[in-house]
Scaffold this active site. Structure first.
Site, PDB file in Angstrom:
ATOM      1  N   VAL A   1       0.761  -1.315   0.112  1.00 28.32           N
ATOM      2  CA  VAL A   1      -0.014   0.156   0.210  1.00 28.32           C
ATOM      3  C   VAL A   1       0.694   1.119  -0.106  1.00 28.32           C
ATOM      4  O   VAL A   1       0.974   2.224  -0.899  1.00 28.32           O
ATOM      5  CB  VAL A   1      -0.992   0.142   1.287  1.00 28.32           C
TER       6      VAL A   1
ATOM      7  N   ASP B   1      10.554   3.935   6.616  1.00 28.34           N
ATOM      8  CA  ASP B   1      10.336   2.451   7.073  1.00 28.34           C
ATOM      9  C   ASP B   1      11.304   2.169   8.081  1.00 28.34           C
ATOM     10  O   ASP B   1      12.545   2.715   7.846  1.00 28.34           O
ATOM     11  CB  ASP B   1      10.275   1.538   5.925  1.00 28.34           C
TER      12      ASP B   1
ATOM     13  N   THR C   1      -5.635  -0.231   7.455  1.00 27.11           N
ATOM     14  CA  THR C   1      -6.922  -0.617   7.601  1.00 27.11           C
ATOM     15  C   THR C   1      -7.170  -0.344   9.212  1.00 27.11           C
ATOM     16  O   THR C   1      -6.452  -0.932   9.895  1.00 27.11           O
ATOM     17  CB  THR C   1      -7.230  -1.874   7.102  1.00 27.11           C
TER      18      THR C   1
ATOM     19  N   LEU D   1      -6.737  -1.943  -2.859  1.00 27.03           N
ATOM     20  CA  LEU D   1      -5.691  -2.283  -3.878  1.00 27.03           C
ATOM     21  C   LEU D   1      -5.509  -4.016  -3.705  1.00 27.03           C
ATOM     22  O   LEU D   1      -5.653  -4.530  -2.485  1.00 27.03           O
ATOM     23  CB  LEU D   1      -4.318  -1.920  -3.474  1.00 27.03           C
ATOM     24  N   ARG D   2      -5.074  -4.597  -4.897  1.00 27.79           N
ATOM     25  CA  ARG D   2      -4.722  -5.999  -4.912  1.00 27.79           C
ATOM     26  C   ARG D   2      -3.269  -6.102  -4.741  1.00 27.79           C
ATOM     27  O   ARG D   2      -2.282  -5.423  -5.300  1.00 27.79           O
ATOM     28  CB  ARG D   2      -5.216  -6.502  -5.918  1.00 27.79           C
ATOM     29  N   GLU D   3      -2.640  -7.103  -3.961  1.00 31.99           N
ATOM     30  CA  GLU D   3      -1.459  -7.483  -3.743  1.00 31.99           C
ATOM     31  C   GLU D   3      -1.038  -7.930  -5.010  1.00 31.99           C
ATOM     32  O   GLU D   3      -1.589  -8.623  -5.846  1.00 31.99           O
ATOM     33  CB  GLU D   3      -1.179  -8.331  -2.609  1.00 31.99           C
TER      34      GLU D   3
ATOM     35  N   LYS E   1     -14.746   0.524   3.680  1.00 29.02           N
ATOM     36  CA  LYS E   1     -13.425  -0.495   3.654  1.00 29.02           C
ATOM     37  C   LYS E   1     -13.945  -1.930   4.202  1.00 29.02           C
ATOM     38  O   LYS E   1     -13.751  -2.545   3.394  1.00 29.02           O
ATOM     39  CB  LYS E   1     -12.226   0.179   4.420  1.00 29.02           C
TER      40      LYS E   1
ATOM     41  N   ASN F   1     -14.555  -5.273   1.709  1.00 34.86           N
ATOM     42  CA  ASN F   1     -13.812  -6.423   1.895  1.00 34.86           C
ATOM     43  C   ASN F   1     -14.739  -7.800   2.318  1.00 34.86           C
ATOM     44  O   ASN F   1     -14.238  -8.814   1.985  1.00 34.86           O
ATOM     45  CB  ASN F   1     -12.441  -6.367   2.427  1.00 34.86           C
TER      46      ASN F   1
ATOM     47  N   ASN G   1     -14.006 -18.306  -8.563  1.00 32.69           N
ATOM     48  CA  ASN G   1     -13.098 -19.441  -8.769  1.00 32.69           C
ATOM     49  C   ASN G   1     -12.950 -20.200  -7.406  1.00 32.69           C
ATOM     50  O   ASN G   1     -12.344 -19.608  -6.615  1.00 32.69           O
ATOM     51  CB  ASN G   1     -11.728 -19.060  -9.516  1.00 32.69           C
TER      52      ASN G   1
ATOM     53  N   SER H   1     -11.671 -22.087  -4.298  1.00 35.37           N
ATOM     54  CA  SER H   1     -10.281 -22.080  -3.652  1.00 35.37           C
ATOM     55  C   SER H   1     -10.236 -22.831  -2.253  1.00 35.37           C
ATOM     56  O   SER H   1     -11.295 -23.444  -1.839  1.00 35.37           O
ATOM     57  CB  SER H   1      -9.753 -20.786  -3.031  1.00 35.37           C
TER      58      SER H   1
ATOM     59  N   GLY I   1      -8.161 -15.832   1.740  1.00 31.72           N
ATOM     60  CA  GLY I   1      -6.871 -15.732   2.671  1.00 31.72           C
ATOM     61  C   GLY I   1      -6.290 -14.348   2.228  1.00 31.72           C
ATOM     62  O   GLY I   1      -6.823 -13.349   1.652  1.00 31.72           O
TER      63      GLY I   1
ATOM     64  N   TYR J   1      -3.659 -10.836   2.973  1.00 32.11           N
ATOM     65  CA  TYR J   1      -3.638  -9.780   3.933  1.00 32.11           C
ATOM     66  C   TYR J   1      -4.836  -9.105   4.465  1.00 32.11           C
ATOM     67  O   TYR J   1      -4.986  -8.860   5.546  1.00 32.11           O
ATOM     68  CB  TYR J   1      -2.412  -8.868   3.880  1.00 32.11           C
ATOM     69  N   CYS J   2      -5.927  -8.892   3.580  1.00 30.86           N
ATOM     70  CA  CYS J   2      -7.034  -8.176   3.882  1.00 30.86           C
ATOM     71  C   CYS J   2      -8.235  -8.884   4.394  1.00 30.86           C
ATOM     72  O   CYS J   2      -8.820  -8.455   5.535  1.00 30.86           O
ATOM     73  CB  CYS J   2      -7.356  -7.452   2.722  1.00 30.86           C
TER      74      CYS J   2
ATOM     75  N   ASP K   1      -9.981  -8.214   7.925  1.00 36.05           N
ATOM     76  CA  ASP K   1     -11.104  -7.188   7.773  1.00 36.05           C
ATOM     77  C   ASP K   1     -12.702  -7.960   8.147  1.00 36.05           C
ATOM     78  O   ASP K   1     -13.292  -7.033   8.854  1.00 36.05           O
ATOM     79  CB  ASP K   1     -11.010  -6.491   6.238  1.00 36.05           C
TER      80      ASP K   1
END
Length: 392
Positions: free
Chosen positions: A11, A29, A118, A143-145, A201, A205, A248, A250, A254, A256-257, A261
């Site tokens: 992000v 960082d 988040t 956003l998508r990783e 948010k 999610n 699809n 799975s 899973g 991070y979000c 969330d």
């Protein structure tokens, strides 16, 4: 405009790249290696757009570990530090945000603070009361990783939340900066209350988690009844109101979000009647147990876990559903080996890593693959996957 971005995960780094197109950006960082890589034009995360941007890094983007250098002259401080969900407290760990707020309060209280991490519903109001000398805005990311900069360049919407009317001008100026950096015209922009923005948010999610769970339960039903999952999903998704996205099957949602969330939203419902939000969280656990039962029914002595990453094109396996499947298999005495070329470790999740693909295939009685890859084509008789379309 001088902008500081705190936190260089996908992000923060994608925002630093986007905003540095037309502004001077300092990215900060605590990880010295990550900072050095960025300053050398190397992306510390797998994201093709970020990799290409940093390879020709503009002079307007610098990375540092020096707090004084990062915060002292900033007009905006964007916080994109990690907020992991704590299963004991049922709350995001927001300590990294407050650490940045403490520094901004000390070094540059005149800067506008934009939280991109988040957070729980109501958090921005709480910290605004705790830090009355700071102007704090919340702007959720969508956003998508692996595609974070691409999603910033082509945003579905831009949202900012304010706690008081006096913050509206600063919030509008910030969303204008995001819009300026994007490549699309006419992006929907919404400036709302901070609590509403936080809810946007979490509900967005959790809806995606619901959709993943829905098609996973459809697949569980079809497998249990001997039906063709693919045909059912195709027929269902021909309805344009439903569509073909996020359909699809799975091993469970899973990454991070979605797990954190959806759990945080459930915790925010503690005094509100609900059935559906709890069901979404529980459904994911049920799905993983179903996958485990399916694999155990094949009576393997050694199970090979092919990749731990949740998505193709990603090198991150935080909160991967495959990790939970591995843990459950091991409790039944099954030996599990892992093929994960993104890792240089000898063991992962307590399992031996075998990154020689030939040896991995030979040693595995059953190979579990949350997402299928054509490199497994020669051992399809060993592969257990629910991936029907070989895409994210």
């Amino acid at each position: 405009m001088n902008i500081t971005v705190a936190g260089l995960g996908y992000v923060g780094l994608s925002l630093a790249c986007l905003l540095s197109k037309y502004n001077d950006v300092v990215a900060i960082d605590i990880n010295e290696h990550r900072v050095a890589e960025i300053n050398n034009g190397i992306s510390p995360i797998k994201d093709s757009c970020i990799e290409a941007y940093l390879a020709d890094r503009p002079s307007t983007l610098q990375a540092t570990t020096d707090s004084a250098a990062a915060y002292a002259n900033a007009d905006y401080v964007v916080i994109a530090t990690p907020t992991n969900y704590d299963d004991v407290t049922h709350y995001f760990d927001t300590s990294s945000i407050e650490s940045v707020l403490d520094l901004v309060k000390e070094l540059n209280p005149g800067a506008v603070v934009v939280i991109k991490s988040t957070i729980p519903v109501g958090y921005t109001k709480d910290v605004s009361a705790k830090y009355p000398q700071l102007q704090i805005i919340f702007s959720p990311e969508f956003l998508r990783e692996g595609h974070a900069l691409e999603d910033n360049l082509h945003p579905s919407r831009i949202v900012a939340g304010i706690t008081k009317a006096a913050d509206r001008k600063a919030a509008q100026a910030f969303v204008d900066l995001l819009d300026e950096g994007s490549e699309d015209a006419g992006t929907e922009i919404l400036v709302t209350g901070s609590t509403e923005a936080e809810a946007i948010k979490l509900f967005a999610n959790t809806y995606l988690a619901l959709r993943v769970s829905y098609f996973n339960e459809l697949d569980t039903y079809a497998k249990s009844k001997g039906l063709n999952t693919r045909d059912i999903i195709q027929g269902v998704c021909l309805d344009p109101r439903i569509g073909t996205h996020y359909n699809n099957p799975s091993f469970g949602y899973g990454g991070y979000c979605l797990p954190k969330d959806s759990k945080q939203l459930l915790a925010n419902f503690q005094d509100v009647p609900q059935n559906l939000i709890r069901a979404i969280v529980d459904s994911n656990s049920t799905r993983k147990q179903f996958i485990v039962d399916q694999v155990l029914a094949m009576q393997p002595k050694v199970v090979g876990a092919f990749r731990l990453t949740m998505k193709s094109g990603s090198d991150n396996f935080r909160q991967s559903s495959t990790l939970d499947v591995i843990d459950k298999l091991r409790t039944h005495g099954v030996e599990v080996i892992v093929y994960e070329p993104s890792s240089s470790l000898d063991t992962l999740q307590g399992c031996r890593v075998v990154n020689d693909l030939v040896l991995f295939k030979q040693a595995s009685d059953v190979i579990i693959a949350n997402r299928y890859d054509s490199v497994l084509d020669d051992v399809t008789d060993k592969v257990y996957t629910r991936d029907l379309w070989q895409r994210d």
